[in-house]
Design a protein around this motif. Structure first.
Motif, PDB file in Angstrom:
ATOM      1  N   TYR A   1       0.687  -1.136   0.097  1.00 13.87           N
ATOM      2  CA  TYR A   1      -0.042   0.076  -0.073  1.00 13.87           C
ATOM      3  C   TYR A   1       0.746   1.214  -0.028  1.00 13.87           C
ATOM      4  O   TYR A   1       0.269   2.479   0.180  1.00 13.87           O
ATOM      5  CB  TYR A   1      -0.945  -0.174   1.299  1.00 13.87           C
TER       6      TYR A   1
ATOM      7  N   THR B   1     -11.219   4.457   5.974  1.00  9.25           N
ATOM      8  CA  THR B   1     -11.160   3.091   5.675  1.00  9.25           C
ATOM      9  C   THR B   1      -9.867   2.920   4.784  1.00  9.25           C
ATOM     10  O   THR B   1      -8.942   1.851   5.054  1.00  9.25           O
ATOM     11  CB  THR B   1     -12.473   2.870   4.820  1.00  9.25           C
TER      12      THR B   1
ATOM     13  N   ASP C   1      -6.534   0.641   5.963  1.00 11.33           N
ATOM     14  CA  ASP C   1      -5.883  -0.539   5.221  1.00 11.33           C
ATOM     15  C   ASP C   1      -4.377  -0.417   5.228  1.00 11.33           C
ATOM     16  O   ASP C   1      -3.643  -1.122   5.152  1.00 11.33           O
ATOM     17  CB  ASP C   1      -6.572  -0.606   3.750  1.00 11.33           C
TER      18      ASP C   1
ATOM     19  N   SER D   1      -1.523  -2.909   6.367  1.00 17.40           N
ATOM     20  CA  SER D   1      -0.646  -3.407   5.724  1.00 17.40           C
ATOM     21  C   SER D   1       0.644  -3.294   5.988  1.00 17.40           C
ATOM     22  O   SER D   1       1.521  -4.062   6.065  1.00 17.40           O
ATOM     23  CB  SER D   1      -1.027  -2.814   4.241  1.00 17.40           C
TER      24      SER D   1
END
Lengths: 134, 285
Positions: free
Chosen positions: B186, B205, B209, B213
């Motif tokens: 990411y 959100t 993430d 990650s």
């Protein structure tokens, strides 16, 4: 969904305006879908980015009702990957501009949690004004 | 004389720790950043529409102010960097637009100031080996996730700082400081940017993430060059009524990590202003 396609729409004033603001040739897109595959915010969108450009190609003004054009954060991932060199963020900006110039405003800072508003960096507010209001 | 420096709004307000650590690090390396005597906001977004030149006025004014100070201008904020570098590229290839803006502002911007990010100055003026030699407190064993985000890299044609899909500049910096860069998938994903003022749940959100990650790949700390990325990754990890999850990862500016490794006094680190306090981790170093 049945869609009526006509030369009047595909070569109509809406398409002309979008092409003029964005500087993009909408018909360059061949719908490979790479933009939608790599878009980091696609989960929050009601239309895929590639569907937005398809509707714009066909002159479907109802694309302006989609939340996708407001969810796009202009991160430029799609333009880095488009095999046809279409600058989709510029198309999204053109669609936002068409909407905003009709008097729509898409930002209400009063709706934000006050604790977030107190903390958020200035450039997010300035950027938000630029992107969501006119 | 130092390098002309444009701090931008956010580094003068919510991200003073980025400004403070950046200036301290630059001075310690003999690359003093000298703030432009006069400047204003760059507009915070590069205008993507072609039929409205009004949004180019602010960045062109900044470029003119920079021209009065020298041939190049240094930036730390990745957003200011992007807006100014893209505006500069546009004005260079479109002399008609340059003339039009100059006519409006009644200032003669000539169109050739080089807009540099401080990372670029570290890489190209100083070099990673020379930086490594200046490290007095090597961050040996510290696993650092370099988070690039969007605007430091894209669009490649106008920014050209690094590979837009597989960048290395922050990795190289981390290695020069003696730490270990952590690759995670990411590292060039968007944090949600200004969606945070319209759809905070969407940007939250995204940022969760990204942080998850980095954690899954073993990172202990994340570094960034953008005050909005910093906020978007750090704020959702703040302490709430539910308390902490224990999975938090501090999010630092790369200049703060440099200040630690270069052994600069703690007041230049600016570590007290984060939602996830990095000090316990760094004190172990």
């Amino acid at each position: 969904m049945r869609i009526q396609i006509s030369i009047d729409k595909v070569r109509g004033p809406f398409v002309r305006q979008v092409e003029e603001i964005s500087g993009q040739n909408l018909l360059a897109c061949n719908q490979c879908g790479k933009c939608s595959a790599g878009c980091p915010v696609v989960a929050a969108m009601d239309l895929l980015p590639s569907q937005v450009i398809r509707m714009a190609q066909l002159g479907m003004e109802e694309v302006l009702e989609s939340n996708t054009i407001w969810i796009c954060a202009s991160c430029l991932t799609c333009v880095t990957r488009c095999p046809k060199g279409v600058d989709l963020p510029r198309l999204m900006e053109a669609l936002r501009q068409v909407s905003l110039r009709q008097g729509v405003a898409k930002l209400d800072l009063n709706a934000l949690p006050p604790e977030l508003l107190r903390e958020v960096p200035q450039l997010a507010i300035v950027g938000g004004f630029r992107k969501y209001m006119r | 004389m130092g390098i002309p420096y444009y701090p931008g709004c956010t580094l003068s307000t919510k991200a003073k720790n980025y400004d403070r650590s950046g200036r301290a690090v630059a001075a310690a390396l003999g690359l003093e950043l000298e703030e432009l005597p006069e400047w204003q906001c760059c507009g915070a977004t590069f205008p993507l529409m072609l039929d409205d030149s009004m949004a180019l006025i602010a960045p062109t004014r900044v470029l003119y102010q920079a021209q009065q100070a020298g041939e190049r201008v240094a930036t730390l904020c990745a957003i200011c960097f992007n807006v100014l570098r893209r505006s500069q590229a546009l004005l260079k290839r479109d002399p008609e637009m340059l003339e039009r803006i100059n006519w409006f502002t009644e200032q003669e911007y000539r169109g050739d100031v080089h807009v540099a990010h401080f990372l670029e100055i570290l890489r190209d003026d100083l070099g990673w080996e020379a930086l490594a030699e200046r490290v007095v407190r090597p961050l040996t064993g510290l696993r650092v996730a370099p988070y690039y985000g969007c605007l430091l890299l894209r669009p490649y044609e106008e920014i050209g700082l690094d590979d837009p899909e597989d960048p290395v500049i922050l990795h190289d910096l981390v290695r020069a400081l003696g730490a270990e860069p952590v690759d995670f998938p990411y590292n060039i994903e968007c944090c949600g940017s200004y969606l945070t003022v319209r759809d905070p749940q969407v940007s939250e959100t995204l940022s969760k993430d990204i942080v998850a990650s980095a954690r899954e790949h073993g990172a202990q700390v994340i570094i960034t060059a953008c005050p909005l990325c910093q906020f978007n990754l750090d704020y959702p990890q703040r302490e709430t009524e539910a308390g902490r999850t224990g999975n938090e990862i501090p999010v630092l500016y790369f200049t703060q990590l440099m200040a630690v490794a270069l052994g600069l006094p703690e007041e230049s680190w600016g570590m007290g202003e984060h939602y996830v306090d990095p000090r316990p981790l760094l004190n172990e170093q």
